[in-house]
Design a protein around this motif. Structure first.
Motif, PDB file in Angstrom:
ATOM      1  N   ASN A 184       0.850  -1.187   0.000  1.00  0.00           N
ATOM      2  CA  ASN A 184       0.000   0.000   0.000  1.00  0.00           C
ATOM      3  C   ASN A 184       0.889   1.242   0.000  1.00  0.00           C
ATOM      4  O   ASN A 184       1.064   1.886   1.027  1.00  0.00           O
ATOM      5  N   PRO A 185       1.461   1.577  -1.146  1.00  0.00           N
ATOM      6  CA  PRO A 185       2.421   2.684  -1.237  1.00  0.00           C
ATOM      7  C   PRO A 185       1.870   3.972  -0.638  1.00  0.00           C
ATOM      8  O   PRO A 185       0.713   4.339  -0.844  1.00  0.00           O
ATOM      9  N   GLY A 186       2.730   4.651   0.126  1.00  0.00           N
ATOM     10  CA  GLY A 186       2.337   5.889   0.770  1.00  0.00           C
ATOM     11  C   GLY A 186       1.819   5.704   2.177  1.00  0.00           C
ATOM     12  O   GLY A 186       1.640   6.680   2.908  1.00  0.00           O
ATOM     13  N   SER A 187       1.566   4.450   2.592  1.00  0.00           N
ATOM     14  CA  SER A 187       1.082   4.151   3.941  1.00  0.00           C
ATOM     15  C   SER A 187       2.149   3.394   4.723  1.00  0.00           C
ATOM     16  O   SER A 187       3.095   2.849   4.153  1.00  0.00           O
ATOM     17  N   HIS A 188       1.981   3.391   6.043  1.00  0.00           N
ATOM     18  CA  HIS A 188       2.942   2.722   6.911  1.00  0.00           C
ATOM     19  C   HIS A 188       2.286   1.622   7.731  1.00  0.00           C
ATOM     20  O   HIS A 188       1.085   1.688   8.045  1.00  0.00           O
ATOM     21  N   LEU A 189       3.066   0.621   8.074  1.00  0.00           N
ATOM     22  CA  LEU A 189       2.674  -0.436   8.993  1.00  0.00           C
ATOM     23  C   LEU A 189       3.288  -0.146  10.358  1.00  0.00           C
ATOM     24  O   LEU A 189       4.462   0.235  10.451  1.00  0.00           O
ATOM     25  N   ARG A 190       2.489  -0.338  11.416  1.00  0.00           N
ATOM     26  CA  ARG A 190       2.987  -0.108  12.772  1.00  0.00           C
ATOM     27  C   ARG A 190       2.697  -1.348  13.615  1.00  0.00           C
ATOM     28  O   ARG A 190       1.555  -1.814  13.645  1.00  0.00           O
ATOM     29  N   LEU A 191       3.696  -1.822  14.297  1.00  0.00           N
ATOM     30  CA  LEU A 191       3.568  -3.032  15.112  1.00  0.00           C
ATOM     31  C   LEU A 191       3.641  -2.655  16.584  1.00  0.00           C
ATOM     32  O   LEU A 191       4.615  -2.030  17.027  1.00  0.00           O
ATOM     33  N   TYR A 192       2.585  -3.035  17.330  1.00  0.00           N
ATOM     34  CA  TYR A 192       2.494  -2.706  18.752  1.00  0.00           C
ATOM     35  C   TYR A 192       2.503  -3.972  19.593  1.00  0.00           C
ATOM     36  O   TYR A 192       2.008  -5.030  19.174  1.00  0.00           O
ATOM     37  N   ASP A 193       3.039  -3.845  20.798  1.00  0.00           N
ATOM     38  CA  ASP A 193       3.077  -4.965  21.732  1.00  0.00           C
ATOM     39  C   ASP A 193       1.812  -4.970  22.576  1.00  0.00           C
ATOM     40  O   ASP A 193       1.372  -3.926  23.060  1.00  0.00           O
ATOM     41  N   MET A 194       1.214  -6.155  22.725  1.00  0.00           N
ATOM     42  CA  MET A 194       0.059  -6.332  23.596  1.00  0.00           C
ATOM     43  C   MET A 194       0.402  -7.347  24.666  1.00  0.00           C
ATOM     44  O   MET A 194       1.405  -8.050  24.588  1.00  0.00           O
ATOM     45  N   ARG A 195      -0.478  -7.426  25.649  1.00  0.00           N
ATOM     46  CA  ARG A 195      -0.311  -8.479  26.636  1.00  0.00           C
ATOM     47  C   ARG A 195      -0.767  -9.815  26.060  1.00  0.00           C
ATOM     48  O   ARG A 195      -1.301  -9.872  24.958  1.00  0.00           O
ATOM     49  N   LYS A 196      -0.588 -10.872  26.780  1.00  0.00           N
ATOM     50  CA  LYS A 196      -1.037 -12.218  26.405  1.00  0.00           C
ATOM     51  C   LYS A 196      -0.319 -12.732  25.152  1.00  0.00           C
ATOM     52  O   LYS A 196      -0.885 -13.433  24.326  1.00  0.00           O
ATOM     53  N   ARG A 212       5.691 -13.498  18.262  1.00  0.00           N
ATOM     54  CA  ARG A 212       7.050 -13.741  17.762  1.00  0.00           C
ATOM     55  C   ARG A 212       7.503 -12.703  16.745  1.00  0.00           C
ATOM     56  O   ARG A 212       8.702 -12.616  16.429  1.00  0.00           O
ATOM     57  N   PHE A 213       6.566 -11.912  16.202  1.00  0.00           N
ATOM     58  CA  PHE A 213       6.938 -10.974  15.151  1.00  0.00           C
ATOM     59  C   PHE A 213       7.553  -9.697  15.723  1.00  0.00           C
ATOM     60  O   PHE A 213       7.064  -9.137  16.702  1.00  0.00           O
ATOM     61  N   HIS A 214       8.631  -9.263  15.071  1.00  0.00           N
ATOM     62  CA  HIS A 214       9.267  -7.991  15.406  1.00  0.00           C
ATOM     63  C   HIS A 214       9.280  -7.049  14.203  1.00  0.00           C
ATOM     64  O   HIS A 214       9.507  -5.849  14.373  1.00  0.00           O
ATOM     65  N   ASP A 215       9.060  -7.594  13.018  1.00  0.00           N
ATOM     66  CA  ASP A 215       9.082  -6.829  11.777  1.00  0.00           C
ATOM     67  C   ASP A 215       7.658  -6.616  11.270  1.00  0.00           C
ATOM     68  O   ASP A 215       6.938  -7.594  11.016  1.00  0.00           O
ATOM     69  N   VAL A 266       6.530  -5.755   8.387  1.00  0.00           N
ATOM     70  CA  VAL A 266       6.321  -6.318   7.057  1.00  0.00           C
ATOM     71  C   VAL A 266       6.117  -7.827   7.143  1.00  0.00           C
ATOM     72  O   VAL A 266       5.255  -8.396   6.475  1.00  0.00           O
ATOM     73  N   ALA A 267       6.912  -8.482   7.986  1.00  0.00           N
ATOM     74  CA  ALA A 267       6.746  -9.923   8.176  1.00  0.00           C
ATOM     75  C   ALA A 267       5.383 -10.231   8.783  1.00  0.00           C
ATOM     76  O   ALA A 267       4.722 -11.212   8.408  1.00  0.00           O
ATOM     77  N   ALA A 268       4.949  -9.378   9.717  1.00  0.00           N
ATOM     78  CA  ALA A 268       3.631  -9.579  10.341  1.00  0.00           C
ATOM     79  C   ALA A 268       2.517  -9.392   9.306  1.00  0.00           C
ATOM     80  O   ALA A 268       1.548 -10.158   9.270  1.00  0.00           O
ATOM     81  N   ALA A 269       2.657  -8.381   8.428  1.00  0.00           N
ATOM     82  CA  ALA A 269       1.655  -8.163   7.386  1.00  0.00           C
ATOM     83  C   ALA A 269       1.617  -9.342   6.428  1.00  0.00           C
ATOM     84  O   ALA A 269       0.542  -9.798   6.018  1.00  0.00           O
ATOM     85  N   GLY A 270       2.780  -9.851   6.063  1.00  0.00           N
ATOM     86  CA  GLY A 270       2.826 -11.006   5.182  1.00  0.00           C
ATOM     87  C   GLY A 270       2.149 -12.212   5.800  1.00  0.00           C
ATOM     88  O   GLY A 270       1.417 -12.949   5.118  1.00  0.00           O
ATOM     89  N   TRP A 271       2.343 -12.407   7.093  1.00  0.00           N
ATOM     90  CA  TRP A 271       1.744 -13.544   7.800  1.00  0.00           C
ATOM     91  C   TRP A 271       0.226 -13.511   7.714  1.00  0.00           C
ATOM     92  O   TRP A 271      -0.418 -14.558   7.559  1.00  0.00           O
ATOM     93  N   THR A 272      -0.374 -12.323   7.753  1.00  0.00           N
ATOM     94  CA  THR A 272      -1.845 -12.229   7.677  1.00  0.00           C
ATOM     95  C   THR A 272      -2.375 -12.665   6.323  1.00  0.00           C
ATOM     96  O   THR A 272      -3.557 -12.980   6.186  1.00  0.00           O
ATOM     97  N   TYR A 273      -1.513 -12.671   5.309  1.00  0.00           N
ATOM     98  CA  TYR A 273      -1.899 -13.135   3.972  1.00  0.00           C
ATOM     99  C   TYR A 273      -1.360 -14.530   3.665  1.00  0.00           C
ATOM    100  O   TYR A 273      -1.519 -15.028   2.554  1.00  0.00           O
TER     101      TYR A 273
END
Length: 360
Positions: free
Chosen positions: A294-306, A334-337, A339-346
């Motif tokens: 999605n060019p022009g947009s950003h992915l943000r990864l946040y830490d949650m509990r559990k 386990r995800f820290h990246d 982009v890797a997390a976005a790929g995993w959802t697909y």
């Protein structure tokens, strides 16, 4: 099919959508006359009629004078004799009409199925059946087959063909179809026992949103109940998903954290808004990256509990209001990246996702 017939099909669909979502008071004489006619066709005398203000009242009420008949409690609706006979009556009629349509105009029937029946069926799933599940408390809904029979989509199909093509059916077929059509147009749901028929009034308020380009709608109200009846019973719905009232009226981070239903939790977060929820919940930003899909947009990864994390992304397609919706997806801890997390959802690796031209 000509453009004129297409427009007529759209008008018929809108007419029947109005019936399916009507908030007008029931036409009690018309409803009782039509249902009495259907009883006669299966060899029963017309029943006594007991009107109630809502489906919840219908499910909870034992009609006066019914007597001790455990076999006719709502929990055993699937075993009631009258719905079975009426269902068989309706099935036989529709088989006759299908045969008639194949002789008359199969192409017209196919077009009406696509333009009228399917949108109405999907609308019923996103409205009628939500209220029914709420009335019964827990799925599956008892007597699902009988409730399906009361969906207007099938009747609307044959009524639409008849209106668009003129006299496609025999007088006797028209007479029987008229009974089902009048019942559908005159009242809410009904529960036919041997001696008494319980009929629900329609709701006094219905809130919907467009859910498809073919006129399909679904229940949604971000300010209160999506469906409300005159006795005060109501149902809250967020974009087609039934939710507890607090999701709409008082979404709260603590309640969201305690909620065990994933769909309800998602709706509550969307009600607050993902950015606002992330701030209120104090989620920690781990990483951010440009979104390759999605060019022009950003992915943000946040830490949650559990041991889970939240990936905040921007929708690839534009909403009806012209904006791009932000949404969150839970991913394994386990995800820290991002982009890797976005790929995993697909179901893709980070490298594969990075090569996408654009996602939707």
């Amino acid at each position: 099919m000509s453009a004129l017939v297409q427009r007529e099909a759209a008008d018929i669909r809108e007419d029947w959508l109005g019936v399916a979502l009507s908030t007008l008071p029931a036409d009690r004489p018309a409803a009782e006359a039509a249902i009495s006619g259907l009883y006669r066709l299966i060899g029963y005398a017309p029943p006594r009629f007991h009107w109630v203000p809502s489906p919840l009242a219908a499910v909870e009420t034992v009609p006066p004078g019914l007597g001790p008949r455990p076999a006719e409690t709502v929990e055993r609706l699937a075993e009631w004799p009258v719905p079975k006979l009426l269902a068989a009556l309706r099935t036989a009629l529709f088989a006759e009409l299908d045969t008639q349509l194949r002789r008359y105009s199969g192409a017209l029937a196919q077009m009406m199925h696509r333009e009228v029946r399917l949108p109405l069926w999907r609308t019923s799933v996103g409205s009628l059946f939500i209220a029914l599940r709420a009335a019964h408390g827990t799925p599956p809904v008892a007597g699902t087959g009988w409730y399906t029979m009361q969906c207007v989509s099938q009747v609307a199909l044959y009524d639409g063909v008849r209106r668009a093509a003129g006299a496609a059916f025999t007088p006797d077929q028209d007479r029987r179809l008229d009974l089902w059509t009048t019942a559908a147009r005159s009242c809410g749901l009904w529960w036919p026992r041997e001696d008494v028929c319980v009929i629900s009034e329609r709701p006094v308020a219905v809130h919907t949103e467009v859910a498809g380009e073919d006129g399909e709608v679904r229940l949604h109200n971000e300010d209160g109940p999506a469906v409300r009846y005159s006795d005060g019973w109501d149902v809250h719905v967020w974009h087609g998903t039934r939710v507890p009232a607090w999701v709409i009226t008082d979404p709260d981070v603590r309640r969201i954290e305690r909620e065990g239903n994933v769909e309800v939790r998602r709706c509550a977060i969307e009600r607050i808004g993902w950015p606002s929820y992330i701030e209120r919940a104090g989620l920690v930003l781990l990483a951010t990256a440009p979104d390759p899909g999605n060019p022009g947009s950003h992915l943000r990864l946040y830490d949650m509990r559990k041991e889970t994390r939240v990936l905040l992304a921007v929708n690839g397609s534009v909403e009806r209001d012209g904006r791009r919706r932000q949404y969150g997806l839970t991913v394994p801890g386990r995800f820290h990246d991002p982009v890797a997390a976005a790929g995993w959802t697909y179901g893709l690796s980070a490298e594969q996702y990075s090569q996408l031209l654009r996602r939707t």
